[in-house]
Design a protein around this motif. Structure first.
Motif, PDB file in Angstrom:
ATOM      1  N   LEU A   1       4.590   5.367 -16.886  1.00 34.29           N
ATOM      2  CA  LEU A   1       5.821   5.544 -17.663  1.00 34.29           C
ATOM      3  C   LEU A   1       6.005   7.005 -18.081  1.00 34.29           C
ATOM      4  O   LEU A   1       7.133   7.517 -18.118  1.00 34.29           O
TER       5      LEU A   1
ATOM      6  N   ASP B   1       9.258   9.920 -17.465  1.00 33.92           N
ATOM      7  CA  ASP B   1       9.828  10.354 -18.752  1.00 33.92           C
ATOM      8  C   ASP B   1      10.186   9.210 -19.695  1.00 33.92           C
ATOM      9  O   ASP B   1      11.174   9.275 -20.422  1.00 33.92           O
ATOM     10  N   GLY B   2       9.396   8.148 -19.618  1.00 32.42           N
ATOM     11  CA  GLY B   2       9.568   7.079 -20.592  1.00 32.42           C
ATOM     12  C   GLY B   2      10.704   6.112 -20.286  1.00 32.42           C
ATOM     13  O   GLY B   2      11.063   5.310 -21.145  1.00 32.42           O
ATOM     14  N   ASP B   3      11.241   6.140 -19.113  1.00 27.85           N
ATOM     15  CA  ASP B   3      12.345   5.240 -18.762  1.00 27.85           C
ATOM     16  C   ASP B   3      11.823   4.118 -17.855  1.00 27.85           C
ATOM     17  O   ASP B   3      11.620   4.322 -16.655  1.00 27.85           O
ATOM     18  N   PRO B   4      11.620   2.925 -18.376  1.00 27.80           N
ATOM     19  CA  PRO B   4      11.027   1.842 -17.586  1.00 27.80           C
ATOM     20  C   PRO B   4      11.786   1.554 -16.296  1.00 27.80           C
ATOM     21  O   PRO B   4      11.183   1.243 -15.275  1.00 27.80           O
ATOM     22  N   ALA B   5      13.086   1.659 -16.339  1.00 30.32           N
ATOM     23  CA  ALA B   5      13.875   1.285 -15.161  1.00 30.32           C
ATOM     24  C   ALA B   5      13.575   2.177 -13.960  1.00 30.32           C
ATOM     25  O   ALA B   5      13.778   1.779 -12.818  1.00 30.32           O
TER      26      ALA B   5
END
Lengths: 556, 556
Positions: free
Chosen positions: A218, A222-226
């Protein structure tokens, strides 16, 4: 330059024996090698001349002249064992060897450590009822086993977050947690320097190290799950596998159709990994790559002997949500995945809740064993109530002791900071000690052959007023002694035949000692005979002026 | 001059509401009186406009403008109730009234406090399955009930010893213990000023007060058990009865023939009262006056409505000694005595161990209920292991939650200092909070109708990021908030939609909120419909740039 060459990182780790203990090694012959296996124990020498050896997780750090170089890492003891064996059916896993009837040095080591027969260890691993998390790239670790037939194990979570702790702090937290008995540690680092932190931990860790690879994956998006993909995840797993991670939490049971089952919950999804995967499923409206690519993952795991820790992404986060359909639906899927992994000779354990009231705990174990072929259960607590933030090491120890008694093989600790903040060094120690006592309570209840000896040794010391022995035999000798010293600080009090609660004038233990001594001196062996002794004792009391509790000076 | 006139004693007691709570009184009509009963509750007002009322033990000390005069003592609320009723068959006990079909104001008060039907309260008392410890000479107390059908209760032991604490300290310890939820307190004072200390405690105590009269009797014979006599003991009991002691521990089950059964134990006799009586039996070689004069004792108790707490003088003091013949032999005798007391309309509860491994706990409850006619069981822990001195509040909370789930009605707390020293103020609080959470865990498991509402309210607050509500709903709000503030001290963090563990970037709770909000906004009522919602949600995620976790500023 490897991470450990970085001289800007200067971990200061705690070394030297635990108070009143001495590190010893039991030498065990290994038929496959000229050199014996050296199995560590914590020896407590007693004032009466005897000693007891206890299971020890602390690595070389607790040797009396610990020669620790954190920049070099620990000795790679397992390297020759790994080098000297051929894969079985393409797998190098303990399970593959076990199924082939091979007793590995790891199994022999564990058998000595647990007081079990080596072939029993092998057979438990072969059927998957126990796992030995030993990545071949972590040759520094001391082999240990997780399974219901063995001592209940404890895991401590460590790991830095974006701002609050440095690499050096995490290395010391690992050493600190294992000093107090943590059997494995999980590095849950997020944020910067995640790779370097893990490298430092693994190279210096005497216990297996677990991770949740999705956290690092993740970070890479950059922390974007999608934006997570199988390729990014796979590469992260391989990166961690090469470093030597021994077990990995994989939330492969979070299926798209289970997500709506959490909508009516009081606390929805509380697992970090579970929520990441749920977000991915929602965003793409399809099953996650952890599920669809599970067999590819197995192929990677079997090359390193990484153990699956199948994550409970839909675990209940409150009493209200315990044992609900979302939780058990996921558990059924974890059961399917367990059988797939085993077909690849990959070891598996199953993660469990969370928050569960006492009367719903046994069902968790029963269902897990039924659905997941008795794969070792690895639970977080569970907390037996939600109303005590600040004391959740205790609310969860209540549930942990209970679930371990019913068959959970490893307990993930909870610290006093749970739900509130990040644990500091004291919290880590409190969490580990609390979980060790919960695990030991379960070992007693399960009748582990070595468990009660420890209790009996301590209670005998207590009864015989051997205060120093009582402290030294405690899970936490320093705290035991400091609590005693708060009330009776003077040195003579530690040899006194009374304790601070009742004072010297009357002490309940003293009379039993009188009774017992009398019985022994007269060679009485039956209750009837002792009863006769009582009659004589009555006369003796009268002779001594009817005083049971002699002043301290006299009783010395 | 009464004890409370002594101006050299100046207790400073803690007053004012518990953080985030407000003392309220529910008014309940009493058909026998023009004035309603005023039943105290701890009200927690929530940020969302609702509130929850919780069981409250703290007396007027937690009123917002507490007007406390410790020299005057608390209001004698029960005085008119006591004055206005005639004895039944010569007895003034709640049991006598209950058997006669009378619902006393105490029962009505308790029914409101517990959310039960008044006649159910009466019937439980009539058959002896519950007790209401209310000495008619302690009219200051707020009636409460101890029985397996009701909330599990907690007792805190206080009391000075020869040197370590003053009268004023003990009064504050009582106020302090009840502030955190102690349902009764036991004054175990020994040494000087034992009578005055007790007077101060009782006159200011809103909860029932228990004692062990043999301790004071022993002081009267200079600590020599052999010199104890029935007359000295009887006079001590009457002295304490007149002061208003609500229940008394009586070790009447320590029979001469049981003493030899302890000779082979690891820890012999560990009960202070048990050892005193064993010493007496040995010295005189006859059964103790507690046993031989038991019916005379019943006659005294029934005149005041003192409840027997039949002591387990032979309780196990170690895992090794649990459930042994000495323990269960005494329990059988306590069963005989229970039936004798009930024949005198005297209320009875039974004390229990001690140190018991998890797998032997249920048998204790089963036997106690069978042998003692379901008299309320009142246990000390039990500790589930002996190896953790310094953490025995936890080892014992594990056993306490378990035994309470099986039916124990009241738990005697254990503090971190158990086996090591005397508890200070912090230890008392830790002990009480630990036992309240254990008791509540059992209430949940037993399905007490009011128990889970508290957990659900707190967990909902947690899920909705209502941090202040979470603190205020905690058993110990101050500790919860201070732990939170260690990691995220700033005020905005208390309204933040994330917690310090995962940070603002990804938070597992947030996604469920998204899921649920969507479901609610669209009026979806079935899982299938929610599933449709998920499809729409997937599209919505895409619209928002696939970002589930918006930066904090945006999510506000």
């Amino acid at each position: 330059m490897t991470a450990l060459d970085d001289r800007s990182v200067q971990p200061t780790v705690t070394t030297g024996p635990v108070m009143g203990s001495q590190k010893v090694y039991h030498e065990v012959s290994d038929p496959d090698s000229a050199r014996p296996l050296r199995v560590p124990q914590r020896r407590v020498a007693l004032d009466n001349g005897s000693h007891i050896d206890l299971y020890d997780t602390s690595g070389p750090y607790t040797e009396s002249s610990a020669d620790v170089d954190v920049h070099a890492g620990l000795a790679r003891t397992r390297e020759p064992w790994i080098r000297d064996r051929e894969p079985v059916n393409g797998a190098v896993t303990q399970m593959a060897y076990a199924k082939a009837g091979v007793i590995t040095p790891e199994m022999r080591y564990i058998a000595a450590r647990e007081g079990m027969d080596p072939d029993f260890v092998r057979s438990e691993v072969a059927i998957g009822r126990a796992v030995i998390p030993v990545n071949r790239c972590h040759p520094e670790s001391e082999p240990m086993i997780i399974g219901k037939s063995f001592l209940v194990k404890v895991n401590a979570n460590i790991g830095n977050s974006a701002v609050t702790s440095s690499v050096a702090e995490e290395v010391e937290k690992m050493v600190w947690a294992t000093r107090w008995g943590s059997d494995t540690i999980m590095d849950l680092s997020t944020g910067k320097r995640i790779h370097e932190t893990r490298e430092w931990i693994i190279r210096n860790s005497p216990v297996p190290v677990g991770t949740v690879p999705i956290y690092q994956a993740l970070e890479k998006v950059d922390g974007d799950p999608a934006r997570l993909t199988w390729e990014i995840y796979r590469d992260t797993v391989i990166e961690q596998a090469e470093q030597g991670v021994d077990y990995m939490t994989v939330h492969a049971g979070v299926l798209l159709r289970y997500v709506p089952l959490t909508a009516r919950r009081v606390t929805g999804i509380v697992s970090r990994g579970g929520s990441i995967m749920a977000a991915w499923c929602l965003a793409h409206h399809q099953e996650s790559f952890l599920y669809t690519r599970f067999e590819e993952l197995c192929e990677i795991f079997r090359r390193y002997d990484i153990t699956f820790s199948l994550g409970d992404g839909l675990r209940p986060g409150s009493i209200a949500d315990a044992n609900d359909e979302a939780q058990f639906a996921e558990l059924r899927t974890l059961g399917e995945l367990t059988h797939i992994a085993r077909a690849h000779d990959v070891q598996v354990m199953i993660e469990g809740p969370g928050h569960v009231p006492l009367h719903k705990i046994a069902e968790n174990v029963r269902l897990e064993e039924e659905l997941c072929g008795e794969a070792p259960f690895y639970t977080l607590g569970p907390l037996a109530t939600d109303i005590a933030p600040g004391y959740d090491h205790i609310t969860s120890a209540i549930g942990a002791a209970q679930i371990a008694w019913h068959g959970t093989a490893m307990l993930c600790y909870v610290t006093p900071k749970e739900h509130l903040g990040l644990p500091n060094r004291d919290d880590v120690k409190t969490g580990v000690i609390t979980y060790k006592l919960a695990a030991h309570s379960a070992d007693l209840a399960k009748g582990h052959p070595r468990a009660q000896e420890w209790d009996d040794t301590l209670s005998t010391a207590r009864f015989e007023f051997r205060w120093q022995d009582q402290f030294h035999l405690a899970l936490d000798p320093e705290t035991a002694q400091s609590f005693h010293d708060e009330t009776l600080p003077a040195e003579p009090a530690k040899t006194a035949h009374f304790c601070s609660m009742c004072g010297p004038k009357f002490c309940s233990m003293k009379i039993t000692q009188d009774v017992r001594r009398y019985a022994e001196e007269n060679g009485l062996s039956t209750v009837a005979a002792i009863d006769q002794g009582m009659r004589d004792k009555s006369a003796e009391f009268a002779e001594h002026g009817q005083r049971v509790y002699l002043p301290m000076a006299e009783s010395e």
